[in-house]
Design a protein around this motif. Structure first.
Motif, PDB file in Angstrom:
ATOM      1  N   GLU A  19       9.057  -4.791  -1.972  1.00  0.00           N
ATOM      2  CA  GLU A  19       9.106  -4.213  -3.310  1.00  0.00           C
ATOM      3  C   GLU A  19       9.351  -2.720  -3.157  1.00  0.00           C
ATOM      4  O   GLU A  19       8.927  -2.120  -2.181  1.00  0.00           O
ATOM      5  CB  GLU A  19       7.778  -4.463  -4.009  1.00  0.00           C
ATOM      6  N   ILE A  20      10.032  -2.141  -4.115  1.00  0.00           N
ATOM      7  CA  ILE A  20      10.268  -0.701  -4.098  1.00  0.00           C
ATOM      8  C   ILE A  20       9.832  -0.140  -5.446  1.00  0.00           C
ATOM      9  O   ILE A  20      10.286  -0.599  -6.487  1.00  0.00           O
ATOM     10  CB  ILE A  20      11.753  -0.366  -3.844  1.00  0.00           C
ATOM     11  N   LEU A  21       8.930   0.839  -5.392  1.00  0.00           N
ATOM     12  CA  LEU A  21       8.530   1.566  -6.592  1.00  0.00           C
ATOM     13  C   LEU A  21       9.155   2.944  -6.504  1.00  0.00           C
ATOM     14  O   LEU A  21       9.122   3.576  -5.443  1.00  0.00           O
ATOM     15  CB  LEU A  21       7.010   1.730  -6.658  1.00  0.00           C
ATOM     16  N   VAL A  22       9.711   3.421  -7.599  1.00  0.00           N
ATOM     17  CA  VAL A  22      10.305   4.752  -7.627  1.00  0.00           C
ATOM     18  C   VAL A  22       9.750   5.484  -8.832  1.00  0.00           C
ATOM     19  O   VAL A  22       9.775   4.952  -9.942  1.00  0.00           O
ATOM     20  CB  VAL A  22      11.845   4.690  -7.723  1.00  0.00           C
ATOM     21  N   GLY A  23       9.233   6.680  -8.598  1.00  0.00           N
ATOM     22  CA  GLY A  23       8.745   7.456  -9.729  1.00  0.00           C
ATOM     23  C   GLY A  23       7.896   8.632  -9.320  1.00  0.00           C
ATOM     24  O   GLY A  23       7.803   8.988  -8.150  1.00  0.00           O
ATOM     25  N   ALA A  24       7.265   9.207 -10.328  1.00  0.00           N
ATOM     26  CA  ALA A  24       6.370  10.342 -10.116  1.00  0.00           C
ATOM     27  C   ALA A  24       5.129   9.860  -9.374  1.00  0.00           C
ATOM     28  O   ALA A  24       4.688   8.725  -9.555  1.00  0.00           O
ATOM     29  CB  ALA A  24       5.979  10.942 -11.462  1.00  0.00           C
ATOM     30  N   ALA A  25       4.572  10.726  -8.544  1.00  0.00           N
ATOM     31  CA  ALA A  25       3.390  10.368  -7.753  1.00  0.00           C
ATOM     32  C   ALA A  25       2.198  11.192  -8.189  1.00  0.00           C
ATOM     33  O   ALA A  25       2.312  12.399  -8.406  1.00  0.00           O
ATOM     34  CB  ALA A  25       3.659  10.594  -6.269  1.00  0.00           C
ATOM     35  N   ARG A  50      -0.316   2.106  -9.306  1.00  0.00           N
ATOM     36  CA  ARG A  50      -0.580   1.324  -8.097  1.00  0.00           C
ATOM     37  C   ARG A  50      -0.866   2.269  -6.946  1.00  0.00           C
ATOM     38  O   ARG A  50      -0.103   3.196  -6.693  1.00  0.00           O
ATOM     39  CB  ARG A  50       0.607   0.433  -7.768  1.00  0.00           C
ATOM     40  N   GLU A  51      -1.980   2.025  -6.239  1.00  0.00           N
ATOM     41  CA  GLU A  51      -2.324   2.884  -5.116  1.00  0.00           C
ATOM     42  C   GLU A  51      -1.436   2.558  -3.933  1.00  0.00           C
ATOM     43  O   GLU A  51      -1.266   1.398  -3.564  1.00  0.00           O
ATOM     44  CB  GLU A  51      -3.786   2.747  -4.718  1.00  0.00           C
ATOM     45  N   ILE A  52      -0.882   3.608  -3.342  1.00  0.00           N
ATOM     46  CA  ILE A  52       0.012   3.490  -2.199  1.00  0.00           C
ATOM     47  C   ILE A  52      -0.619   4.225  -1.027  1.00  0.00           C
ATOM     48  O   ILE A  52      -1.021   5.377  -1.137  1.00  0.00           O
ATOM     49  CB  ILE A  52       1.388   4.139  -2.491  1.00  0.00           C
ATOM     50  N   ARG A  53      -0.702   3.568   0.104  1.00  0.00           N
ATOM     51  CA  ARG A  53      -1.195   4.159   1.352  1.00  0.00           C
ATOM     52  C   ARG A  53       0.022   4.460   2.193  1.00  0.00           C
ATOM     53  O   ARG A  53       0.854   3.574   2.428  1.00  0.00           O
ATOM     54  CB  ARG A  53      -2.115   3.139   2.030  1.00  0.00           C
ATOM     55  N   LEU A  54       0.189   5.713   2.642  1.00  0.00           N
ATOM     56  CA  LEU A  54       1.335   6.075   3.470  1.00  0.00           C
ATOM     57  C   LEU A  54       1.330   5.281   4.768  1.00  0.00           C
ATOM     58  O   LEU A  54       0.300   5.177   5.440  1.00  0.00           O
ATOM     59  CB  LEU A  54       1.338   7.570   3.797  1.00  0.00           C
ATOM     60  N   PHE A  55       2.475   4.758   5.116  1.00  0.00           N
ATOM     61  CA  PHE A  55       2.649   3.955   6.323  1.00  0.00           C
ATOM     62  C   PHE A  55       2.476   4.785   7.587  1.00  0.00           C
ATOM     63  O   PHE A  55       3.013   5.883   7.709  1.00  0.00           O
ATOM     64  CB  PHE A  55       4.057   3.339   6.325  1.00  0.00           C
ATOM     65  N   HIS A 107      10.072   7.335  -3.513  1.00  0.00           N
ATOM     66  CA  HIS A 107      10.538   5.965  -3.324  1.00  0.00           C
ATOM     67  C   HIS A 107       9.564   5.302  -2.360  1.00  0.00           C
ATOM     68  O   HIS A 107       9.545   5.638  -1.174  1.00  0.00           O
ATOM     69  CB  HIS A 107      11.941   5.939  -2.708  1.00  0.00           C
ATOM     70  N   ALA A 108       8.741   4.407  -2.864  1.00  0.00           N
ATOM     71  CA  ALA A 108       7.741   3.723  -2.045  1.00  0.00           C
ATOM     72  C   ALA A 108       8.250   2.329  -1.703  1.00  0.00           C
ATOM     73  O   ALA A 108       8.322   1.459  -2.576  1.00  0.00           O
ATOM     74  CB  ALA A 108       6.409   3.645  -2.789  1.00  0.00           C
ATOM     75  N   HIS A 109       8.617   2.133  -0.445  1.00  0.00           N
ATOM     76  CA  HIS A 109       9.080   0.835   0.046  1.00  0.00           C
ATOM     77  C   HIS A 109       7.853   0.088   0.550  1.00  0.00           C
ATOM     78  O   HIS A 109       7.425   0.290   1.686  1.00  0.00           O
ATOM     79  CB  HIS A 109      10.112   1.019   1.158  1.00  0.00           C
ATOM     80  N   ILE A 110       7.296  -0.741  -0.304  1.00  0.00           N
ATOM     81  CA  ILE A 110       6.053  -1.444   0.018  1.00  0.00           C
ATOM     82  C   ILE A 110       6.348  -2.505   1.059  1.00  0.00           C
ATOM     83  O   ILE A 110       7.219  -3.362   0.875  1.00  0.00           O
ATOM     84  CB  ILE A 110       5.428  -2.059  -1.245  1.00  0.00           C
ATOM     85  N   ILE A 111       5.622  -2.423   2.173  1.00  0.00           N
ATOM     86  CA  ILE A 111       5.864  -3.352   3.279  1.00  0.00           C
ATOM     87  C   ILE A 111       4.675  -4.242   3.579  1.00  0.00           C
ATOM     88  O   ILE A 111       4.805  -5.218   4.303  1.00  0.00           O
ATOM     89  CB  ILE A 111       6.268  -2.597   4.566  1.00  0.00           C
ATOM     90  N   ALA A 112       3.507  -3.879   3.051  1.00  0.00           N
ATOM     91  CA  ALA A 112       2.319  -4.650   3.394  1.00  0.00           C
ATOM     92  C   ALA A 112       1.210  -4.370   2.390  1.00  0.00           C
ATOM     93  O   ALA A 112       1.344  -3.522   1.508  1.00  0.00           O
ATOM     94  CB  ALA A 112       1.841  -4.279   4.797  1.00  0.00           C
ATOM     95  N   GLU A 113       0.151  -5.093   2.576  1.00  0.00           N
ATOM     96  CA  GLU A 113      -1.073  -4.862   1.820  1.00  0.00           C
ATOM     97  C   GLU A 113      -2.192  -4.822   2.832  1.00  0.00           C
ATOM     98  O   GLU A 113      -2.214  -5.617   3.769  1.00  0.00           O
ATOM     99  CB  GLU A 113      -1.267  -6.020   0.843  1.00  0.00           C
ATOM    100  N   ASP A 114      -3.120  -3.866   2.678  1.00  0.00           N
ATOM    101  CA  ASP A 114      -4.215  -3.797   3.640  1.00  0.00           C
ATOM    102  C   ASP A 114      -5.334  -4.750   3.240  1.00  0.00           C
ATOM    103  O   ASP A 114      -5.228  -5.476   2.248  1.00  0.00           O
ATOM    104  CB  ASP A 114      -4.697  -2.352   3.832  1.00  0.00           C
ATOM    105  N   ASP A 115      -6.395  -4.780   4.039  1.00  0.00           N
ATOM    106  CA  ASP A 115      -7.510  -5.690   3.790  1.00  0.00           C
ATOM    107  C   ASP A 115      -8.171  -5.472   2.436  1.00  0.00           C
ATOM    108  O   ASP A 115      -8.886  -6.328   1.944  1.00  0.00           O
ATOM    109  CB  ASP A 115      -8.594  -5.523   4.867  1.00  0.00           C
ATOM    110  N   CYS A 166       7.209   5.916   2.356  1.00  0.00           N
ATOM    111  CA  CYS A 166       7.529   6.718   1.175  1.00  0.00           C
ATOM    112  C   CYS A 166       8.511   7.827   1.514  1.00  0.00           C
ATOM    113  O   CYS A 166       8.318   8.562   2.476  1.00  0.00           O
ATOM    114  CB  CYS A 166       6.246   7.319   0.593  1.00  0.00           C
ATOM    115  N   ARG A 167       9.539   7.933   0.685  1.00  0.00           N
ATOM    116  CA  ARG A 167      10.565   8.958   0.863  1.00  0.00           C
ATOM    117  C   ARG A 167      10.801   9.683  -0.455  1.00  0.00           C
ATOM    118  O   ARG A 167      10.582   9.124  -1.519  1.00  0.00           O
ATOM    119  CB  ARG A 167      11.879   8.329   1.316  1.00  0.00           C
ATOM    120  N   LEU A 168      11.278  10.916  -0.325  1.00  0.00           N
ATOM    121  CA  LEU A 168      11.694  11.680  -1.493  1.00  0.00           C
ATOM    122  C   LEU A 168      13.180  11.424  -1.733  1.00  0.00           C
ATOM    123  O   LEU A 168      13.860  10.840  -0.877  1.00  0.00           O
ATOM    124  CB  LEU A 168      11.432  13.170  -1.262  1.00  0.00           C
TER     125      LEU A 168
END
Length: 176
Positions: free
Chosen positions: A39-45, A58-63, A92-100, A108-110
């Motif tokens: 999934e990819i989320l794009v927007g203000a952080a 949605r909370e995003i943890r940097l990879f 641009h948050a390229h979601i690759i996983a979910e933690d425990d 995440c990229r600008l």
């Protein structure tokens, strides 16, 4: 929150899991999903701390990196450095996983292509976490960074007693 142009969401799956409540920040992060972006989320952080942000609630943890917690040494500096990187930018948050704990883990990229994890390591405010990054950011760490960010280093090595002792000292100081 940082403002940016309209947000978009792209998804390869039909179901999106609702994130679980935010766990205690001292809990180790264990990725339990595949590495390909799902999934990819794009927007203000909205920046939470030096390695966590929120996009579209949605909370995003940097990879692949670990930054000090807000109440630990250098934690406020790390948060505000990530804030400055994201201010006025789309992330641009390229979601690759979910933690425990149900948090999304994302690369995440600008808009200009800068990797937020790499930028935080280059600034000396996050450590490569080889267990998850396969050493991707290690070469970006300055000499002595692991001594500077000793609490994050202790977490990576499973030395949670170091965290407990630090937090006990902080509580004792607050009482006096």
């Amino acid at each position: 929150a940082v403002s940016a142009p309209a947000e978009t969401v792209a998804t390869e799956t039909s179901q999106i899991k609702t994130p679980a409540p935010i766990p205690p920040r001292s809990a180790p992060i264990k990725v339990t999903a595949p590495v390909q972006p799902r999934e990819i989320l794009v927007g203000a952080a909205y920046v939470i701390d030096g390695d966590s942000l929120r996009i579209k609630k949605r909370e995003i943890r940097l990879f692949g990196v670990d930054a000090p917690e807000f109440n630990h040494p250098h934690g406020k500096t790390a948060k505000w450095a990530l804030f400055k990187l994201c201010k006025g930018e789309r992330v641009h948050a390229h979601i690759i996983a979910e933690d425990d704990h149900g948090r999304c883990v994302a690369r995440c990229r600008l808009d200009d292509g800068r990797d937020l994890s790499a930028e935080m390591v280059k600034l000396g405010l996050a450590l490569d976490w080889p267990k998850f990054s396969n050493g991707r950011y290690r070469a970006l760490e300055a000499d002595g960074l692991r001594r500077k960010l000793w609490l994050a280093d202790a977490r990576q090595k499973g030395r949670m007693h170091v965290w407990d002792a630090y937090e006990a000292r902080q509580r004792d100081r607050a009482k006096n």
